[in-house]
Design a protein around this motif. Structure first.
Motif, short mmCIF file in Angstrom:
data_model
loop_
_atom_site.label_atom_id
_atom_site.label_comp_id
_atom_site.label_asym_id
_atom_site.label_seq_id
_atom_site.Cartn_x
_atom_site.Cartn_y
_atom_site.Cartn_z
N VAL A 58 0.88 -1.17 0.00
CA VAL A 58 0.00 0.00 0.00
C VAL A 58 0.92 1.22 0.00
N LEU A 59 0.99 1.90 -1.12
CA LEU A 59 1.88 3.05 -1.27
C LEU A 59 1.10 4.34 -1.02
N VAL A 60 1.47 5.05 0.05
CA VAL A 60 0.82 6.31 0.41
C VAL A 60 1.81 7.43 0.13
N THR A 61 1.48 8.29 -0.81
CA THR A 61 2.38 9.37 -1.22
C THR A 61 1.75 10.71 -0.86
N GLY A 62 2.38 11.41 0.08
CA GLY A 62 1.88 12.73 0.49
C GLY A 62 2.26 13.80 -0.51
N ARG A 63 1.41 14.81 -0.61
CA ARG A 63 1.66 15.89 -1.57
C ARG A 63 2.84 16.76 -1.18
N GLY A 64 3.11 16.83 0.11
CA GLY A 64 4.23 17.65 0.59
C GLY A 64 4.54 17.32 2.02
N LYS A 65 5.71 17.73 2.48
CA LYS A 65 6.15 17.43 3.84
C LYS A 65 5.16 17.94 4.88
N ASN A 66 4.53 19.08 4.60
CA ASN A 66 3.63 19.70 5.56
C ASN A 66 2.17 19.64 5.12
N VAL B 159 -3.25 7.10 -2.45
CA VAL B 159 -2.93 5.72 -2.11
C VAL B 159 -3.09 4.84 -3.34
N VAL B 160 -2.11 3.97 -3.56
CA VAL B 160 -2.18 2.96 -4.62
C VAL B 160 -1.78 1.62 -4.02
N LEU B 161 -2.58 0.59 -4.25
CA LEU B 161 -2.23 -0.76 -3.83
C LEU B 161 -1.53 -1.47 -4.97
N TYR B 162 -0.28 -1.89 -4.72
CA TYR B 162 0.50 -2.61 -5.72
C TYR B 162 0.55 -4.10 -5.38
N ASN C 246 -3.81 12.46 5.51
CA ASN C 246 -2.87 12.07 6.55
C ASN C 246 -2.91 13.13 7.65
N ALA C 247 -1.88 13.19 8.48
CA ALA C 247 -1.93 14.07 9.64
C ALA C 247 -1.96 15.56 9.27
N LEU C 248 -2.52 16.34 10.17
CA LEU C 248 -2.73 17.77 9.95
C LEU C 248 -1.46 18.50 9.51
N LYS C 249 -0.34 18.21 10.16
CA LYS C 249 0.90 18.94 9.89
C LYS C 249 1.81 18.22 8.90
N GLY C 250 1.35 17.10 8.34
CA GLY C 250 2.14 16.41 7.34
C GLY C 250 2.87 15.19 7.87
N TRP C 251 4.19 15.12 7.61
CA TRP C 251 4.96 13.90 7.81
C TRP C 251 6.21 14.14 8.64
N THR C 252 6.70 13.07 9.27
CA THR C 252 7.92 13.18 10.06
C THR C 252 8.67 11.85 10.07
N ASP C 253 10.02 11.93 10.17
CA ASP C 253 10.84 10.75 10.35
C ASP C 253 10.90 10.32 11.81
N ASP C 254 10.48 11.20 12.71
CA ASP C 254 10.58 10.93 14.15
C ASP C 254 9.26 11.28 14.82
N VAL D 198 2.56 -4.77 3.23
CA VAL D 198 3.18 -3.68 3.98
C VAL D 198 2.62 -2.36 3.45
N ILE D 199 2.79 -1.32 4.25
CA ILE D 199 2.46 0.03 3.81
C ILE D 199 3.74 0.82 3.74
N VAL D 200 3.91 1.55 2.63
CA VAL D 200 5.03 2.47 2.45
C VAL D 200 4.42 3.86 2.45
N MET D 201 4.80 4.71 3.39
CA MET D 201 4.09 5.97 3.55
C MET D 201 5.05 7.13 3.85
N GLY D 202 4.72 8.28 3.27
CA GLY D 202 5.51 9.48 3.49
C GLY D 202 5.25 10.49 2.39
N ASP D 203 5.83 11.67 2.54
CA ASP D 203 5.70 12.67 1.47
C ASP D 203 6.57 12.24 0.29
N ALA D 204 6.23 12.72 -0.89
CA ALA D 204 6.87 12.27 -2.12
C ALA D 204 8.39 12.46 -2.08
#
Length: 291
Positions: free
Chosen positions: A119-127, A133-136, A153-161, A280-286
């Motif tokens: 399940v590939l989740v690609t965010g439009r931007g970091k914030n 979502v595309v299922l491969y 996804n979350a209100l403020k976008g994405w994070t590594d931590d 698995v799910i792969v998720m994050g901003d592009a």
């Protein structure tokens, strides 16, 4: 509502002394669970951090990551994995990518070798709180894509931590092993926990009602114990690392940390995910996914 729990180990719910709650007593489905006030059940799920609310909330349990990169549109069709005949499979083989599109070497290295559904989740931007979502599905020719679905996804976008209440979704690769929801099992092969504990109320960040957001959920194994109900509060990385990161029904606005899809797409995803294919799910901003 009758509970239907399949292939689940006993769960452990976090004690919740939330003050003077006026409620009748309800029993959590399952032979080993004590009675808990219904209002506490609903509140404990609201405090899970899965559906975004305008109120400060805590996260729910979260699963252990497969890989976290060093730190830890238009609606689609109603077909998650496109069917193919033997005739058109050969003709389209050249269009099936050998590697998952949009992923860089670090991200690809985190995808388990035995994964046959992603399940590939690609965010439009970091914030940004908007994503797709595309299922491969892994085939002999390569990674075959299904439909593209809009998501939040979350209100403020994405994070590594990811941290408790940071209002960002965790970036990484995580296994998908457990599902559940307020509504009956729609026909998934994943272990499914139907429970009234998936009840949620209130409004989201944009004033949208949250009711129904947990009708269907798939637990994302970020800081949680795989093989348990999505409601399980076990957090192997500690409470400060947040948790309760789910795929769930979209309520029309940003979440606290989860990824949300339209209800019909959640039902289709549940019916398509197959534990034998090690999803698995792969998720994050592009930009992060291209690393």
């Amino acid at each position: 509502m009758v509970s239907s729990i399949r292939r689940l180990s006993p769960r452990r719910l976090l004690p919740a002394p939330f003050g003077n709650l006026q409620a009748t007593t309800s029993t959590i489905p399952g032979p080993t669970r004590p009675g808990i006030p219904a209002a506490v059940l609903a509140l404990s799920v609201t405090l899970a951090g899965c559906a975004g609310t305008g109120v400060e909330t805590a996260d729910v349990a979260r699963p252990a990551a497969v890989g976290t990169h060093g730190a830890s549109a238009a609606p689609g069709t109603t077909q998650a994995v496109p069917g193919r005949t033997s005739a058109d499979s050969e003709a389209s083989a050249a269009s099936v990518p050998e590697q998952l599109p949009g992923l860089g070497p670090r991200t690809l290295a985190d995808v388990p070798a035995n994964a046959r559904q992603v399940v590939l989740v690609t965010g439009r931007g970091k914030n940004s709180s908007e994503s797709e979502v595309v299922l491969y599905r892994r085939t002999s020719a390569g990674w075959e894509p299904g439909a593209t679905w809009p998501a939040h996804n979350a209100l403020k976008g994405w994070t590594d931590d990811h941290r408790l209440n940071d209002l960002r979704s965790p970036i990484g690769v995580f296994t998908l092993t457990d599902a559940g929801g307020l509504l009956p099992d729609p026909g998934t092969e994943l272990p499914y926990d139907q429970s009234q504990s998936f009840t949620i109320g209130g409004t989201g960040f944009e004033g949208e009602p949250l009711a129904g957001s947990f009708d269907y959920v798939v637990a994302i194994n970020y800081n949680r114990k795989p093989g348990t109900s999505p409601l399980d509060w076990t957090r192997p990385l500690g409470a400060d690392k947040g948790g309760g990161i789910w795929l769930h029904v979209d309520h029309g606005g940003p979440t606290h940390g989860c990824v949300s899809l339209a209800q019909q797409h959640m039902k289709e995803l549940l019916r398509t995910l197959d534990p034998d294919r090690h999803p698995v799910i792969v998720m994050g901003d592009a930009a992060s996914l291209k690393r």
